[in-house]
Design a protein around this motif. Sequence first.
Motif, mmCIF file in Angstrom:
data_model
loop_
_atom_site.group_PDB
_atom_site.id
_atom_site.type_symbol
_atom_site.label_atom_id
_atom_site.label_comp_id
_atom_site.label_asym_id
_atom_site.label_seq_id
_atom_site.Cartn_x
_atom_site.Cartn_y
_atom_site.Cartn_z
ATOM 1 N N TYR A 811 0.824 -1.236 0.000
ATOM 2 C CA TYR A 811 0.000 0.000 0.000
ATOM 3 C C TYR A 811 0.843 1.264 0.000
ATOM 4 O O TYR A 811 0.412 2.310 -0.471
ATOM 5 C CB TYR A 811 -0.968 0.007 1.175
ATOM 6 C CG TYR A 811 -2.237 -0.774 0.901
ATOM 7 C CD1 TYR A 811 -3.117 -0.367 -0.082
ATOM 8 C CD2 TYR A 811 -2.522 -1.937 1.619
ATOM 9 C CE1 TYR A 811 -4.259 -1.098 -0.326
ATOM 10 C CE2 TYR A 811 -3.653 -2.674 1.369
ATOM 11 C CZ TYR A 811 -4.536 -2.253 0.384
ATOM 12 O OH TYR A 811 -5.677 -2.960 0.132
ATOM 13 N N GLU A 812 2.086 1.179 0.556
ATOM 14 C CA GLU A 812 2.950 2.371 0.485
ATOM 15 C C GLU A 812 3.322 2.683 -0.949
ATOM 16 O O GLU A 812 3.347 3.863 -1.361
ATOM 17 C CB GLU A 812 4.206 2.131 1.312
ATOM 18 C CG GLU A 812 3.960 2.291 2.810
ATOM 19 C CD GLU A 812 5.197 1.956 3.626
ATOM 20 O OE1 GLU A 812 6.202 1.532 3.004
ATOM 21 O OE2 GLU A 812 5.182 2.122 4.852
ATOM 22 N N CYS A 813 3.549 1.642 -1.739
ATOM 23 C CA CYS A 813 3.834 1.874 -3.182
ATOM 24 C C CYS A 813 2.625 2.505 -3.872
ATOM 25 O O CYS A 813 2.750 3.476 -4.645
ATOM 26 C CB CYS A 813 4.202 0.539 -3.844
ATOM 27 S SG CYS A 813 5.693 -0.196 -3.183
ATOM 28 N N LYS A 814 1.466 1.931 -3.598
ATOM 29 C CA LYS A 814 0.254 2.490 -4.225
ATOM 30 C C LYS A 814 -0.018 3.911 -3.765
ATOM 31 O O LYS A 814 -0.494 4.763 -4.519
ATOM 32 C CB LYS A 814 -0.947 1.611 -3.886
ATOM 33 C CG LYS A 814 -0.925 0.260 -4.557
ATOM 34 C CD LYS A 814 -2.160 -0.553 -4.180
ATOM 35 C CE LYS A 814 -2.128 -1.936 -4.827
ATOM 36 N NZ LYS A 814 -3.324 -2.723 -4.466
ATOM 37 N N LEU A 815 0.324 4.215 -2.484
ATOM 38 C CA LEU A 815 0.059 5.555 -1.949
ATOM 39 C C LEU A 815 0.875 6.610 -2.659
ATOM 40 O O LEU A 815 0.378 7.715 -2.942
ATOM 41 C CB LEU A 815 0.364 5.552 -0.451
ATOM 42 C CG LEU A 815 0.084 6.864 0.296
ATOM 43 C CD1 LEU A 815 -1.400 7.194 0.258
ATOM 44 C CD2 LEU A 815 0.555 6.737 1.739
ATOM 45 N N GLN A 816 2.138 6.290 -2.979
ATOM 46 C CA GLN A 816 2.953 7.262 -3.713
ATOM 47 C C GLN A 816 2.340 7.560 -5.079
ATOM 48 O O GLN A 816 2.282 8.725 -5.529
ATOM 49 C CB GLN A 816 4.379 6.708 -3.868
ATOM 50 C CG GLN A 816 5.130 6.656 -2.539
ATOM 51 C CD GLN A 816 6.495 6.023 -2.692
ATOM 52 O OE1 GLN A 816 6.867 5.578 -3.795
ATOM 53 N NE2 GLN A 816 7.259 5.951 -1.595
ATOM 54 N N TYR A 820 0.645 11.384 -6.387
ATOM 55 C CA TYR A 820 0.933 12.082 -7.649
ATOM 56 C C TYR A 820 -0.362 12.365 -8.426
ATOM 57 O O TYR A 820 -0.577 13.474 -8.941
ATOM 58 C CB TYR A 820 1.886 11.215 -8.472
ATOM 59 C CG TYR A 820 2.208 11.820 -9.833
ATOM 60 C CD1 TYR A 820 3.048 12.939 -9.928
ATOM 61 C CD2 TYR A 820 1.668 11.268 -10.989
ATOM 62 C CE1 TYR A 820 3.329 13.489 -11.162
ATOM 63 C CE2 TYR A 820 1.941 11.820 -12.220
ATOM 64 C CZ TYR A 820 2.796 12.927 -12.302
ATOM 65 O OH TYR A 820 3.066 13.481 -13.532
ATOM 66 N N ILE A 821 -1.236 11.346 -8.474
ATOM 67 C CA ILE A 821 -2.532 11.532 -9.183
ATOM 68 C C ILE A 821 -3.381 12.593 -8.470
ATOM 69 O O ILE A 821 -4.066 13.401 -9.099
ATOM 70 C CB ILE A 821 -3.278 10.177 -9.255
ATOM 71 C CG1 ILE A 821 -2.486 9.197 -10.121
ATOM 72 C CG2 ILE A 821 -4.692 10.372 -9.809
ATOM 73 C CD1 ILE A 821 -2.951 7.744 -10.015
ATOM 74 N N LEU A 822 -3.298 12.601 -7.105
ATOM 75 C CA LEU A 822 -4.087 13.562 -6.330
ATOM 76 C C LEU A 822 -3.675 15.004 -6.620
ATOM 77 O O LEU A 822 -4.512 15.909 -6.717
ATOM 78 C CB LEU A 822 -3.929 13.259 -4.840
ATOM 79 C CG LEU A 822 -4.719 14.161 -3.881
ATOM 80 C CD1 LEU A 822 -6.215 13.988 -4.112
ATOM 81 C CD2 LEU A 822 -4.374 13.827 -2.448
ATOM 82 N N ALA A 823 -2.359 15.223 -6.779
ATOM 83 C CA ALA A 823 -1.889 16.586 -7.099
ATOM 84 C C ALA A 823 -2.464 17.049 -8.433
ATOM 85 O O ALA A 823 -2.894 18.206 -8.594
ATOM 86 C CB ALA A 823 -0.360 16.601 -7.121
ATOM 87 N N GLN A 824 -2.442 16.113 -9.407
ATOM 88 C CA GLN A 824 -3.025 16.483 -10.716
ATOM 89 C C GLN A 824 -4.514 16.779 -10.594
ATOM 90 O O GLN A 824 -5.020 17.758 -11.160
ATOM 91 C CB GLN A 824 -2.781 15.336 -11.703
ATOM 92 C CG GLN A 824 -1.333 15.152 -12.080
ATOM 93 C CD GLN A 824 -1.142 13.988 -13.054
ATOM 94 O OE1 GLN A 824 -2.076 13.219 -13.286
ATOM 95 N NE2 GLN A 824 0.061 13.855 -13.607
#
Length: 1226
Positions: A811-816, A820-824
Amino acid sequence: MASVFAQSNYIFGLRTGVANNLCYFDEQTIIFPCGNNCVRYNIDQKWQRFIPGTEKSQGMQALAISANRRYLAVSERGEKGTITVYDLQHEQGKKRKVLNGGDINVQDFVCMAFSPDSKYLIGQTGGPDWMLFFWMWEKQKVMAVVKTSGSANPVHQVSFNPHDNTQVCVCGNGLFKLFRYADGSLKQINFLKVELINFLCHTWMSEERVIAGTDTGRLLVFESGDPRWEMSVTSKITTQEADRPMEKKKVEDSKGEGGSVLPQVTVILVYSKGFACSAGPGTVCLFEKTEEKDNYRKTKEIRIPPDPCSNEPSQAESQEITSMCMSPSEETLAVSTDRGQLYSITLASAEMSKGEPATFEFLSSSFHSKVITGLSICIRKPLVATCSLDHSVRIWNFETNVLELYKEFQEEAYSVALHPSGLFLLVGFSDKLRLMNLLIDDVRTFKEFTVRGCRECAFSHGGHMFAAVNGNVIHIYSSTTFENLLNLKGHNGKVRAVAWTPDDSRLVTCGMDGAVYEWNTLSSKRESESVLKSCSYTGVCMSPDAKTIFAVGTDSTLKEIQDCQILREVSADDVVYTAIAMSRSGRVLFAGSSIGTVRAIKYPLSSQKDWIEYQAHASAITKMMITFDDQNLLTVSEDGCLLIWKVIDKEGRGLKRDKEIIYAEEILITKSDLEEKNQNMLELKTRVEELKMENEYQLRLKDMNYNEKIKDLSTKFIQEMESLKTKNQVLKTEKEKQELVQREAVVEITEKYAKEQQDLESSANQKLMLEYAKFQELQIKAQRMQEDHDRQLHAVQEDKGHAMEELTHSYECKLQEKMYILAQTQDELRQQVREFEESKKQIEEDGDRELHEIRLKYERQLHNEKEINLRLKGETGIMKKKFNSLQKEIDDRNLEIDKIKAEQLKLHTIIRSLEKDIVGLKKEISERDETIQDKEKRIYELKKKNQELEKFKFVLDYKIKELKKQIEPRENDIKEMKEQIEEMEGELDQFHKKNTQLELSITEMKQKLKASDREMHKEMQRVKDGEALLRRIKTDLHNCVGFIQEPKKLKDSMRELYDRYVQQSDVVEIVGVDADIQKEYSRQREHLERNVASLKRKLAKDSEVHRTQNVKIMKENVSLIKEINDLRKELRLVRGQVHNYETQAGINRKAKRHSSTDLTALVLRDSEGGSVVARLNFEEEAERIIQLQRIEIQRLRQEIHGAGQGQGQVQVLRPPSSAKLPVLTN
């Protein structure tokens, strides 16, 4: 700016020509236009509040008050017509919105109306465009515009449906239209042909029903835009006449009235019990709804009473009612008239006066109805005198704001002046100048002066002299000796204003010749002058020190004149000053303009425009004055209004007075009036004493009667009390017995329930012991299960720890990646938020409009859909039942149709022949109806002839009475004439008998019509019998079809059917009877056609004969009336000569009674031949007139006799006469 201000305090008058010019604000307050203001008048407390009109307006056109009585709309005419909406919750009427036509050039709005929820307003423009505007007035938004009428058809009223904001009604000359607001436009929803009807007003009775009034006194009722029935305001019974076309009714009404004046229905007002409407001059009718559906009954008629102070009291009754309103509680009805008067009546008093005619009362007081030409005040009393072209002089009190005295005269009053004492009045009429006494209840003339057309007059400040203007000459008279002291001549044009100096030593005048002169009243010399021929002066006043003169005229300037020089001129900015007045303190000048405004100008004058302008009147101000204590300004105008202003300073207080003025309270009364009043008082006192005696006697009798009644009642009550006591004792014993029984029952019940309680407690304890044992066993099981659960939980936690480590790494990998998607997405979100805010603004702007339109649209659709669903549900249920029954009948009838077709053809031939007979009978009925109408018209013409003969009889009676009074020697001849008149009355009786014979013939014709109706009903019964026979045959045939599988039974049943319905003799008789009927029908038809042709030819001949006879009769009448006029002239000459010779001969009354023949001899002897010839001519002409009347009566008798003989054949319609007789001169 000026340090002195004017505040409008009270106004007397009403502005006519304003649509809906009377409204109720609450139970005690009414609103009406007066001058250029709207006035809120409290009826109980007698105070007024003013809503001034806008500047540069050309006058008010209409008023409208909202349904919640909060908003008032005022329409004003101008270069661009406007509607101003005021909030009446504020004391001064706060201006809320100003509406206009926008891009459309509109000069005025002639009528308006608020919607039921007060959110919308409609306004109807004037000609030639006649556009209807629909506003959402709070947003000043025009929702829709529609053209309602052509240039030749004016619109009189517009209104909203009280139950629907979207429906509007418009009525006018030749138009009655309903509009509905939908999809941003007003669409017409009814289409009627009413070109010949002039609708003056209308009102909504319900959601679908509208009642409209016409100029012919008719009330038309419309349901959903279609005519249903009509009634007349002059009749008491409603008439159901919806089947006739409206144009036909209009033509028949105009013919039936014969050119007489019809009552106009100018106003209709709806209230809870029904409606009220005007019914001609000075009349209001109340209609209430009856128990019958859609019917109204006239319950009360209210009239304007005659004015006792008027020269012609009946003139008040002929006023046309222009507006009508009712108080919110429906207790009071108020009306306004076309002569500027306000009346009211409490409906409770109108209902109580059953059998007596109800009458209106003045709402406040009587007002002037025409231009006010004169204004004057006095020193000793708070009185104001005004005179007007309505022939009246009125005395007002400016402290109590009431009308003190009122008197009307024969001539128009041009000028008025009050004596400083307030006891005398000077009035200038067209023929004379009259000095009058102001009595307690009357204005009486006691001296006349030969000053014709006196346009200006004024008393001196001391009251010992007065000046009167006659053209360009000023006459000065003494008030005590009435001598003409001076005649001031010098003006070349008419004198328009005069003013006395405070010491009465000089008089200032101005005139149309542009001259301002100052005269010495002792030497009649001119002391100063100022002439400006380019200006025609209309007003003049002086400063308190009498050194400076102020004058105004047609050159739009105010001039300050001193020592024969114009010191300065102040321009009025394209407004003509018509009147001027200066305060006694000299601080301010007041000027009245030609547009009705008042300006307060600071003194000393400056070159700058240092003034305050007030909206006052609707027309040019004719006169203005300031009271002697400088507290009030008085202005009158051509609009017939008297306006009282309070003169105040900056702080709103009245101006300081040099000394307090104490007004006198004494009044004038003549000795005869005083003696009469004293006599009346004595009579009333004696009457009061008599009434006291009567009342005491009546009271004694009543006391005796009441004492006897009291004794009887007391004995009765004592007996009743004793009987009640015995009953009470019996009830007490019964009560004690019942208490013992109840106590025993309670003891038994308590013992029983105690035993039951012990049993229940023992059983409950046993159950508790068993439950406790079960609880211990379950607790042991729960401990074991808890231990097993702990072991399993420990194993699960270990497995969970391993799984959590693996999941956290993934989940830490998915969170990163997600960060990034959230910033966009956040950047995209900010951009979308900005776009959303912009679209939100646009949607909010469009939302209000669309929401309102959608709400209205879907409310209507929902209402319609609900009604349609309910109707369709009922119809579907009915249709299902009908479908099932019809399906069964169709299956049965299909088998029968083939067999019945042959018999049906035969029956169709019989039905056709019967239908032809019915058509023939209907034609015969219509022809007989026409003949009956012709006979009724003939009877109407005979009644007219009878009226003309009665007129001739009246003329002859009047002539005989005059001859009997004035000429005694002709008494014998007059007796013979009376005998002839009695013969004429006998002949008139014969005419009446013949009229009754004609009415009998009409009844015979009606009986014939009833016989023909009975024959028609018999034929219809024959048709019904044939149809019943046909149904029986069908049922029998249906029964025969049941034997279709059994030939023998089928044959027997058909033979039985034939024997039952067909017989050999019937077949033969039917053929013979049909042939005879056809022959008889054709023979009668040919006979009737020949009769109709002969009657048409006879009608044409008789109409031509009667037309020539009518012309001949009219010519003879003209010659007879001319001869009567000549005889009257000769009679006047003889009377004059008799009067002259009586005075010359000195004949007293006793000699005249003893020998009337001597006077006749004297007249015949001294008339030198001329009067003798006149007397002989008179006698010959009188005999000739009587002979001609006898011949005429014989000829008319023969004509009526001939008409009675021809009654059985045809009634000839005589054409109405179009010629007019000459006027009878006295």
